[in-house]
Design an enzyme around this catalytic site. Structure first.
Site, short mmCIF file in Angstrom:
data_model
loop_
_atom_site.label_atom_id
_atom_site.label_comp_id
_atom_site.label_asym_id
_atom_site.label_seq_id
_atom_site.Cartn_x
_atom_site.Cartn_y
_atom_site.Cartn_z
N HIS A 1 3.01 -20.79 12.14
CA HIS A 1 3.26 -20.28 13.50
C HIS A 1 2.31 -19.13 13.84
CE1 HIS A 1 5.77 -16.75 12.26
NE2 HIS A 1 6.26 -17.55 11.34
N ASP B 1 2.92 -16.76 16.22
CA ASP B 1 3.55 -15.52 16.70
C ASP B 1 4.00 -14.63 15.55
OD1 ASP B 1 5.53 -17.58 16.19
OD2 ASP B 1 7.03 -16.23 17.06
N ASP C 1 3.09 -13.22 7.74
CA ASP C 1 4.06 -14.13 8.32
C ASP C 1 3.65 -14.36 9.77
OD1 ASP C 1 6.26 -15.45 9.27
OD2 ASP C 1 7.68 -13.82 8.93
N GLU D 1 7.99 -19.09 17.03
CA GLU D 1 8.83 -19.48 15.90
C GLU D 1 9.91 -18.43 15.67
OE1 GLU D 1 10.30 -19.73 11.77
OE2 GLU D 1 9.31 -18.04 12.75
N GLU D 2 9.49 -17.18 15.81
CA GLU D 2 10.39 -16.06 15.49
C GLU D 2 11.51 -15.90 16.52
OE1 GLU D 2 10.25 -14.72 12.69
OE2 GLU D 2 8.19 -14.56 11.97
N ASP E 1 5.21 -21.37 5.60
CA ASP E 1 5.93 -20.25 6.23
C ASP E 1 7.13 -19.83 5.40
OD1 ASP E 1 6.68 -18.35 8.09
OD2 ASP E 1 7.72 -19.78 9.39
N HIS F 1 8.86 -9.01 7.92
CA HIS F 1 9.71 -8.41 8.96
C HIS F 1 9.96 -6.93 8.70
CE1 HIS F 1 11.43 -12.46 10.60
NE2 HIS F 1 10.18 -12.57 10.22
ZN ZN Z 1 7.36 -16.99 9.61
CA CA Z 2 9.37 -14.73 10.02
#
Ligand code: ZN
Ligand code: CA
Length: 397
Positions: free
Chosen positions: A100, A102, A130, A163-164, A187, A368
């Site tokens: 992804h 984003d 990520d 995705e997030e 991912d 994150h």
């Molecule tokens: Zn991810």
């Molecule tokens: Ca993530």
């Protein structure tokens, strides 16, 4: 004695090279520099426009056919998902690789710092390994394929938006553009060699508890305290781990206007997950029933909004996609680890659309958080792994 065609010798030599981690083929400097470049392109969810342009240029430069789908119309964001295609020079399954584009917040103005073989940020943002580690690995793998003129089947790359924020890019992906026989999403946390074949389904629950406002000192008896009603309901819920494959959480609560007002409105938000869809349904019903009952007993009203974010996934261990991932890992000396996860990913959506798909560990760490980092060594290993998967599939063709 039968003469072996030249490409068999070539493939044997290649096996050797890849068995040594593909080190001789992968240009680690280039890989790191592409990764550094990508993380510096701001792309918080919904704002992937610049990222799409960057990737479109790179992939077109590699001779790939690039297409941007219409997902932006549904998601209301800057751009759609990027789909790229490269024809193979051998037959065999069409493989898809997905990552992804984003990142979560804070993801603007990322300053990557490379020190002692580790890439982290200067401080105030996530790194965005990520999922740009996945994108960088795929780009380097494709570059190597072209450069070394390696044998490969048809390839499809899918770089998703949003995705997030609930997998909404993948959910609105133009699947009519894909013919992949199987796919690999890059991912997941965990060392290269991690193959995730199971994941839970998830429901999002939003409840508004509507009580009745009144002055706290003059006529509290005329009010219905929404905070108290919501609290009673939460106290009566079973939260946390329900069983090995099922979890429940209330994660957000907000309400009230002032200390001298009996609050008339509280919003609760939570989620349920399970590897079994039926178990998730049961837990969601329990949460909703508890809310309804408590609201009814207290004379409060309730507005419920429940959404299934993604279905559960379970790819059997004897599925071709898992077996290919295992063989490729062994080929380059990685320990294949097949496991489940408690998190969701685009992988769920591909499986739901009939493309058997696993999620691979890309060794991103502390994702994150602003402490997110990745080791260069691991980034290289992930790239070798992508190459090994392509190589294994071509070898069998
Ligand atoms: Zn991810
Ligand atoms: Ca993530």
């Amino acid at each position: 004695m039968e003469t072996l065609p030249y490409y068999v010798f070539f493939m044997l030599i290649l096996s050797e090279v890849i068995a040594k981690g593909g080190i001789t083929l992968i240009n680690e400097k280039r890989l790191v520099s592409v990764f550094m470049e990508l993380v510096q392109v701001d792309s918080e969810s919904g704002h992937e426009g610049q990222m799409v342009e960057t990737l479109k240029n790179k992939l077109t430069g590699l001779g790939m056919e690039v297409f941007i789908d219409d997902a932006a119309k549904q998601t209301g964001t800057e751009t759609g998902n990027l789909i790229a295609r490269m024809n193979g020079n051998v037959n065999g399954p069409t493989l898809m690789f997905c990552a992804h584009m984003d990142t979560i917040k804070p993801g603007c103005g990322i300053e990557p710092v490379l020190e002692n073989g580790i890439i982290r940020t200067a401080g105030n943002t996530v790194l965005g390994a990520d999922d740009k580690a996945g994108i960088a690995a795929v780009i380097e793998a494709v570059t190597v394929l072209q450069e070394a003129k390696l044998l490969h089947g048809n390839l499809e790359l899918v770089f998703t938006i949003c995705e997030e924020t609930g997998l909404s890019g993948a959910k609105n992906l133009d699947f009519s553009r894909l013919v992949a026989d199987m796919g690999f999403v890059l991912d997941c946390d965990g060392p290269p060699g991690t193959i995730v074949n199971k994941g839970p389904s998830q429901d999002k629950i939003k409840a508004e508890v509507l009580g009745k406002a009144a002055h706290a000192g003059i006529n509290p008896e005329d009010g219905i305290n929404a905070i108290q009603v919501a609290s009673r309901a939460v106290v009566n819920m079973q939260l946390g781990r329900i069983d090995e494959e099922t979890t429940v959480n209330i994660g957000l609560i907000s309400g009230g206007v002032a200390i001298n007002v009996v609050p008339d409105r509280v919003t609760l938000q939570g989620e349920t997950r399970s590897l079994q869809d039926e178990k998730r349904v049961v837990q969601t019903r329990l949460i909703c029933d508890t809310l309804k009952e408590t609201a009814r007993e207290s004379g409060a009203r309730l507005i419920l909004d429940v959404n299934t974010i993604y279905p559960a996934m379970h790819v059997p261990e004897d599925a071709s996609v898992v077996k290919l991932a295992v063989r490729a890992a062994e080929q380059i000396g990685l320990d294949p680890i097949i496991r489940g996860t408690g998190g969701g990913s685009d992988t769920h959506i591909f499986n739901d659309h009939g493309i058997p798909c696993v999620n691979l560990g890309i060794a991103m760490q502390k994702v994150h958080t602003i402490d997110e980092f990745i080791r260069v060594e691991d980034l290289s290993a992930v790239t070798s792994y992508v190459l090994a998967i392509i190589h294994e599939a071509a070898r069998e063709a």
